[in-house]
Scaffold this active site. Structure first.
Site, PDB file in Angstrom:
ATOM      1  N   HIS A 178       5.395 -26.317   2.816  1.00 17.70           N
ATOM      2  CA  HIS A 178       6.474 -27.338   3.525  1.00 17.70           C
ATOM      3  C   HIS A 178       6.037 -27.092   4.849  1.00 17.70           C
ATOM      4  CE1 HIS A 178      10.408 -28.932   3.747  1.00 17.70           C
ATOM      5  NE2 HIS A 178      10.194 -28.883   5.017  1.00 17.70           N
ATOM      6  N   ASP A 304       9.733 -35.014  -5.301  1.00 15.26           N
ATOM      7  CA  ASP A 304      10.369 -34.340  -4.360  1.00 15.26           C
ATOM      8  C   ASP A 304      12.133 -34.468  -4.825  1.00 15.26           C
ATOM      9  OD1 ASP A 304      11.461 -32.433  -2.682  1.00 15.26           O
ATOM     10  OD2 ASP A 304      10.812 -33.474  -0.797  1.00 15.26           O
TER      11      ASP A 304
HETATM   12  O1  DOR Z   1      14.861 -33.356   1.752  1.00 19.55           O
HETATM   13  C1  DOR Z   1      14.434 -32.176   1.324  1.00 19.55           C
HETATM   14  N1  DOR Z   1      15.367 -31.718   0.233  1.00 19.55           N
HETATM   15  N2  DOR Z   1      13.419 -31.558   1.379  1.00 19.55           N
HETATM   16  C2  DOR Z   1      13.092 -30.525   1.006  1.00 19.55           C
HETATM   17  O2  DOR Z   1      12.125 -29.799   1.379  1.00 19.55           O
HETATM   18  C3  DOR Z   1      14.020 -29.739   0.262  1.00 19.55           C
HETATM   19  C4  DOR Z   1      14.993 -30.586  -0.409  1.00 19.55           C
HETATM   20  C5  DOR Z   1      16.528 -30.130  -1.287  1.00 19.55           C
HETATM   21  O3  DOR Z   1      15.966 -28.819  -1.797  1.00 19.55           O
HETATM   22  O4  DOR Z   1      17.271 -30.693  -0.911  1.00 19.55           O
END
Ligand code: DOR
Length: 449
Positions: A178, A304
């Site tokens: 990340h 994601d």
């Molecule tokens: O926007 C995000 N949400 N980016 C991440 O890397 C983690 C993720 C989350 O776990 O909510």
């Protein structure tokens, strides 16, 4: 186990360079045969949809299930239900749960609970994702961790990251990075640019991502480790990955549909479902992401999928947690923005969601070759889907795509030879008998008994 014959549809399997109208026979949970005019016996269920495409079940290499810890937002069961609704039969689950997935028993817990789809745990790089002490990588790999990541944050300490890359390389696993430098992110909540100036929200510069991408590529190259860059979102990151590949460094990269279908202008609404890390970028970055997908610099499209509760998202923009749900719109967003626009062929788009992420993870999945697991998606690339809150199977509804109409409707998802989602029923795990009845009513799906 009953056999299933997927008859006379366009079969696209990039792993075997196939794009032709042939039959596919599933038996005993595997791909039993492919060919023209396969004869079905009395026991065989026949599936036939005019205009549909048969492809390997999708492989989503970046998913946040919230179990253990935040089962109000998503469980492994609800997450896999959402997955198969999106045509995904294999997913890799990130370890930023509560507690963190940093022990062999938690890896085993996550690995063993995927019923509707295969769940591959990604374990943490560092204990508690604190960026300090390395987690027991070898034991975690032995328990079934396919890769390691502290996703949600970067490993800020370069020496810790270097050692993680060295260890992971010894046990032949990939580190998923990340890339966001916490110091450069600061209190930022959206991309730095005209849109952040207009909105008055705190900015995150593209350099927050790019300096980390550059650092991690340098570290991986220097120790000869395999590195995967998660959610690439900027032009500079695409260029860094392109150069690293040209230099022979073992780097792969993914992007997510929101980085090619939305820009930082979409944050103007202050809709907290547009808050995501890394943030939505400029139109120029979006162009670079599309080019990176077209020329092969970016290996995978991953969702994601980041479920968050309504209560936590219904606050001021900068108080909302980052992330949006994504598994169910992975295929339609990719078809709508990358295929219907002529940037990618459908075959290339499918490769980015099947065999290529499987290779990046080092797992066997995403192919329809004979003998492979019978994980299949049947979808109509032209059929429209209206995205409403109720349409999502995920427990969370934080999606900026609610209200849009997209191309690409999943009709059937099959996992290990079992139908785990069927569009007409609108539910997972429809039985053969149900299909028979509905086939008689709709005349769309033909089921032979
Ligand atoms: O926007 C995000 N949400 N980016 C991440 O890397 C983690 C993720 C989350 O776990 O909510």
């Amino acid at each position: 186990m009953r056999k299933t014959l997927l008859r006379g549809m366009r079969l696209i399997d990039p792993a075997t360079a196939t794009d032709e109208r042939i039959d596919l026979l599933l038996a005993d949970g595997v791909i039993a045969a492919r060919g023209v005019d396969i004869v079905a016996d009395q026991e065989t269920r026949i599936v036939e949809f005019p205009g549909a495409v048969v492809a390997p079940g999708l492989v989503d290499m970046h998913v946040h299930l919230r179990e253990p810890g935040r089962e109000d937002e998503e469980t492994i069961e609800s997450g896999t239900l959402a997955a198969v609704h999106g045509g995904i039969t294999t997913l890799a689950a990130m370890p930023n749960t509560e507690p963190t997935i940093d022990t062999p028993s938690w890896v085993e817990y996550v690995r063993s609970r995927g019923r509707l789809a295969r769940v591959h745990p990604i374990a943490a790089i560092t204990v508690g994702r604190e960026g300090k002490a390395l987690a027991p990588l070898a034991e975690l790999a032995q328990a079934g961790a396919v890769a390691f990541s502290d996703d949600g944050c970067s490993v800020a300490d370069a020496n810790v990251m270097r050692r993680a890359l060295q260890y992971a390389s010894m046990i032949e696993r990939t580190i998923i990075a990340h890339c966001e430098d916490p110091a450069l992110v600061g209190a930022g909540v959206m991309n730095e640019g005209l849109a952040s100036t207009r909105s008055g929200l705190s900015p995150i510069p593209a350099a927050a991502e790019e300096t980390m991408v550059a650092r991690d590529i340098l570290l991986a190259g220097s120790v000869g480790a395999r590195l995967h860059i998660a959610h690439v979102s900027t032009r500079g990151s695409v260029e860094l990955v392109r150069r690293a590949k040209a230099d022979g460094i073992a780097v792969t990269a993914e992007t997510c549909p929101h980085y090619f279908s939305l820009t930082d202008d979409d944050v103007r609404s202050y809709d907290t479902s547009t808050r995501v890390n890394p943030p939505l970028r400029s139109a120029d970055d979006v162009e670079a992401i599309k080019e990176g997908l077209r020329d092969g610099t970016i290996d995978a499209v991953a969702s994601d999928h980041a479920p968050h509760s309504l209560e936590e998202k219904q606050v001021e923009f900068d108080a909302a947690p980052p992330g949006m749900i994504g598994m169910e719109v992975l295929l339609p967003l990719t078809i709508t923005h990358m295929v219907d626009t002529g940037i990618l062929s459908l075959g290339k788009a499918i490769a980015l969601m099947t065999v290529q992420p499987a290779r990046a993870l080092g797992i066997t999945a995403g192919t329809l070759e004979t003998g492979a697991a019978a994980d299949v998606v049947v979808f109509d690339p032209r059929a429209k889907v209206e995205i409403t809150s109720d349409w999502f199977r995920s427990l969370s509804k934080n999606s900026p795509f609610i209200g849009s109409t997209l191309s690409g409707r999943v009709l059937i998802t099959i996992h290990d030879g079992q139908i785990v989602f069927e569009e007409d029923l609108g539910t997972a795990q429809g039985s053969g008998e149900d299909h028979g009845k509905r086939a008689a009513e709709s005349n769309e799906l033909v089921v032979g008994v």
